[in-house]
Motif scaffolding. Structure first.
Motif, PDB file in Angstrom:
ATOM      1  N   THR A  78       0.854  -1.185   0.000  1.00 30.96           N
ATOM      2  CA  THR A  78       0.000   0.000   0.000  1.00 30.96           C
ATOM      3  C   THR A  78       0.889   1.233   0.000  1.00 30.96           C
ATOM      4  O   THR A  78       2.091   1.150   0.283  1.00 30.96           O
ATOM      5  N   ARG A  79       0.298   2.365  -0.297  1.00 35.87           N
ATOM      6  CA  ARG A  79       1.078   3.599  -0.342  1.00 35.87           C
ATOM      7  C   ARG A  79       1.759   3.869   0.997  1.00 35.87           C
ATOM      8  O   ARG A  79       2.939   4.214   1.067  1.00 35.87           O
ATOM      9  N   ASP A 117       2.509   1.667   3.426  1.00 32.33           N
ATOM     10  CA  ASP A 117       3.571   0.694   3.694  1.00 32.33           C
ATOM     11  C   ASP A 117       4.794   0.954   2.813  1.00 32.33           C
ATOM     12  O   ASP A 117       5.933   0.756   3.237  1.00 32.33           O
TER      13      ASP A 117
END
Length: 258
Positions: free
Chosen positions: A134-135, A137
């Protein structure tokens, strides 16, 4: 009697013409100016076809090998980058104070070139991570691997157990994602390597078989056994006919002169 002499005279004329024709034919056979079969044309065509097939197969194999080498290089770089990133991520999770720079700044004995190489691997790992994470992470991973985690966060990390747990859980989740990517790249590399080995083995087998066919055709072209046999038979028949005609002319000439 006159009619017989006239007949034999005409017969001798025809025989002499035929003798001349046959002797010229024999000379042409001996000089190779006449070919009685299509053996040469057939063999030359076969040789040209085989050479063409070998050339195309070699070009294709070279292109496949080149593509494999390029892909292998890219996959190996990804494997090295992810392996390095996972090791660094583990170190960062285990020692929050030193974090990721443990692998880069902590090794004072490592030269600048080596540190730059490791940094390149980590940046590649960040790029690869962006494909699956994800962005949030991805940003978290980037900060870990580039040493850009804000100081305030480290204070919270050292102060609050809940933050430590969240940090560790997130790190482990990202580590797990990177491990899956690493396993995938290793599997893909193994599969690509096996396919390349199979393709090379198939090419070697084909190349050997076509090479044998080519050698056989070239040997046959050198020997020209079918053409040689046909010439030999035709020459023998022509020589026999010439001898018979000369005997006939000689006998008829004696009769005419009597």
């Amino acid at each position: 009697a006159k009619s017989i002499i006239s007949q034999k005279t005409r017969s001798n004329e025809a025989a002499n013409a035929r003798i001349k024709e046959l002797e010229t034919y024999i000379e042409d056979l001996d000089a190779g100016r006449i070919e009685l079969t299509t053996e040469r044309v057939d063999l030359e065509k076969e040789i040209e076809t085989l050479k063409g097939e070998l050339e195309v197969a070699t070009q294709l194999r070279d292109k496949e090998a080149e593509d494999f080498e390029t892909a292998r290089d890219e996959m190996q770089k990804a494997i090295d980058a992810l392996t390095e990133a996972i090791e660094v991520l583990k170190a960062a999770t285990a020692d929050h104070k030193k974090g990721v720079l443990l692998a880069l700044r902590g090794k004072t004995a490592v030269g600048a070139a080596a540190r730059a190489q490791e940094a390149t691997k980590l940046h590649l790992a960040v790029s690869l991570g962006e494909r699956m994470l994800t962005r949030g992470d991805a940003v978290f991973l980037e900060r870990l691997l580039t040493g850009e985690v804000p100081t305030a966060d480290w204070k919270k990390l050292n102060r609050k157990a809940t933050f430590k747990m969240s940090y560790k859980a997130r790190s482990e989740k990202i580590e797990g994602a990177l491990q899956k990517m690493l396993d995938t790249f290793k599997s893909n590399l193994k599969e690509a390597t096996e396919k390349e080995e199979e393709a090379q083995a198939l090419y070697d087998k084909l190349n050997e078989a076509k090479g044998d066919e080519l050698q056989t055709a070239e040997d046959a072209l050198t020997k020209m056994e079918k053409e040689t046999g046909a010439r030999g038979l035709s020459r023998e028949q022509s020589v026999t006919e010439v001898e018979e005609l000369k005997t006939q002319v000689a006998d008829d000439t004696k009769y005419i002169e009597q």
